[in-house]
Write an enzyme that holds these catalytic residues in place. Sequence first.
Site, mmCIF file in Angstrom:
data_model
loop_
_atom_site.group_PDB
_atom_site.id
_atom_site.type_symbol
_atom_site.label_atom_id
_atom_site.label_comp_id
_atom_site.label_asym_id
_atom_site.label_seq_id
_atom_site.Cartn_x
_atom_site.Cartn_y
_atom_site.Cartn_z
ATOM 1 N N ARG A 45 0.793 -1.191 0.000
ATOM 2 C CA ARG A 45 0.000 0.000 0.000
ATOM 3 C C ARG A 45 0.847 1.273 0.000
ATOM 4 N NH1 ARG A 45 -3.658 -1.672 4.988
ATOM 5 N NH2 ARG A 45 -2.330 -3.504 5.060
ATOM 6 N N GLY A 46 2.111 1.132 0.324
ATOM 7 C CA GLY A 46 2.945 2.300 0.598
ATOM 8 C C GLY A 46 3.108 3.313 -0.519
ATOM 9 N N GLU A 101 7.665 2.091 -6.327
ATOM 10 C CA GLU A 101 7.832 1.553 -4.971
ATOM 11 C C GLU A 101 7.978 2.723 -3.996
ATOM 12 O OE1 GLU A 101 7.610 -0.604 -2.731
ATOM 13 O OE2 GLU A 101 9.358 -1.919 -2.560
ATOM 14 N N ASP A 102 7.504 2.557 -2.783
ATOM 15 C CA ASP A 102 7.650 3.640 -1.798
ATOM 16 C C ASP A 102 9.080 3.722 -1.292
ATOM 17 O OD1 ASP A 102 7.456 1.221 -0.423
ATOM 18 O OD2 ASP A 102 6.121 1.957 1.128
ATOM 19 N N ASP A 105 14.292 -1.129 0.756
ATOM 20 C CA ASP A 105 15.019 -1.355 1.996
ATOM 21 C C ASP A 105 15.994 -2.523 1.758
ATOM 22 O OD1 ASP A 105 15.528 -1.077 4.760
ATOM 23 O OD2 ASP A 105 13.976 -2.507 5.283
ATOM 24 N N LYS A 133 17.149 3.075 0.791
ATOM 25 C CA LYS A 133 18.028 2.883 1.952
ATOM 26 C C LYS A 133 19.128 1.920 1.540
ATOM 27 C CE LYS A 133 14.610 2.514 5.578
ATOM 28 N NZ LYS A 133 14.112 1.610 6.630
ATOM 29 N N PHE A 154 13.856 4.218 10.530
ATOM 30 C CA PHE A 154 12.497 3.813 10.204
ATOM 31 C C PHE A 154 11.699 5.072 9.867
ATOM 32 C CE2 PHE A 154 8.303 2.074 10.454
ATOM 33 C CZ PHE A 154 8.488 0.820 9.900
ATOM 34 N N ASP A 161 3.751 3.623 6.234
ATOM 35 C CA ASP A 161 3.180 3.485 7.579
ATOM 36 C C ASP A 161 4.177 3.004 8.618
ATOM 37 O OD1 ASP A 161 3.279 0.730 6.511
ATOM 38 O OD2 ASP A 161 2.204 0.228 8.348
ATOM 39 N N ARG A 167 0.300 7.060 7.479
ATOM 40 C CA ARG A 167 0.300 7.113 6.014
ATOM 41 C C ARG A 167 -0.174 8.482 5.504
ATOM 42 N NH1 ARG A 167 1.055 1.846 3.916
ATOM 43 N NH2 ARG A 167 0.120 0.191 5.132
HETATM 44 P P1 IMP Z 1 12.236 -4.487 1.313
HETATM 45 O O1 IMP Z 1 11.624 -5.708 0.713
HETATM 46 O O2 IMP Z 1 13.057 -4.790 2.541
HETATM 47 O O3 IMP Z 1 12.978 -3.622 0.336
HETATM 48 O O4 IMP Z 1 11.060 -3.651 1.921
HETATM 49 C C1 IMP Z 1 10.195 -2.952 1.174
HETATM 50 C C2 IMP Z 1 8.959 -2.611 1.941
HETATM 51 O O5 IMP Z 1 9.134 -2.609 3.374
HETATM 52 C C3 IMP Z 1 8.563 -1.201 1.586
HETATM 53 O O6 IMP Z 1 7.755 -1.197 0.436
HETATM 54 C C4 IMP Z 1 7.850 -0.738 2.816
HETATM 55 O O7 IMP Z 1 6.497 -1.085 2.727
HETATM 56 C C5 IMP Z 1 8.501 -1.506 3.954
HETATM 57 N N1 IMP Z 1 9.509 -0.658 4.607
HETATM 58 C C6 IMP Z 1 10.842 -0.703 4.484
HETATM 59 N N2 IMP Z 1 11.455 0.239 5.221
HETATM 60 C C7 IMP Z 1 10.449 0.909 5.845
HETATM 61 C C8 IMP Z 1 10.431 2.036 6.754
HETATM 62 O O8 IMP Z 1 11.445 2.641 7.139
HETATM 63 N N3 IMP Z 1 9.192 2.433 7.160
HETATM 64 C C9 IMP Z 1 8.040 1.820 6.768
HETATM 65 N N4 IMP Z 1 8.027 0.796 5.914
HETATM 66 C C10 IMP Z 1 9.224 0.341 5.467
#
Ligand code: IMP
Length: 180
Positions: A45-46, A101-102, A105, A133, A154, A161, A167
Amino acid sequence: MADRPYVIERMISAKSIAARIEDLSRDIAMAYAGTDKLVVVGLLRGSFIFIADLVRELDMPVEVDFIETSSYGNATESSREVRILKDLRGDIEGRDVLVVEDIVDTGHTLAHVLNLLQSRRPRRLRTIALLDKPSRREADVTADWIGFEVPDAFVVGYGIDYAQQGRNLPYIGQVRFDTA
Ligand code: IMP
């Protein structure tokens, strides 16, 4: 973790986000000059606020679709499993696709979605992330366009969220836990 007291410290203002999206949209429109109809795919949803602002700045014909993922397991494990909760409605074969993508990470979510969409044989598959990140990366993936690089913190707001809260904040903030 959701019950721990915390404060949100402002990190990126709504004005800076809007200005960055204007620049990114210009680059994207140029990169897709002559493209018939771009399919813009938001990761729920981000990305819902980011994609809404981005497509309104894109001066070209677009279709909008969504995909929703959820991840299981320990986020620090590189073998983290990503599942598709809601798939695209449309067919992307032979189409130009931009995944929105939001925040990237560990990169597992984006890597999983890109593998899946690539198997559907789009003409070209590219990605944009509002936040990146890089210090947390585990999967070998980099977005083609990035709004802002952020440290290992974070973050919350502008669609992103913390335990389903925050959000609707118009800016990006950093969640700081009250250690007192
Ligand atoms: P990844 O698969 O670890 O790259 O994570 C991606 C998803 O994790 C993002 O689309 C976010 O929804 C969530 N996410 C990663 N870091 C954060 C953060 O700092 N705050 C909130 N959501 C996060």
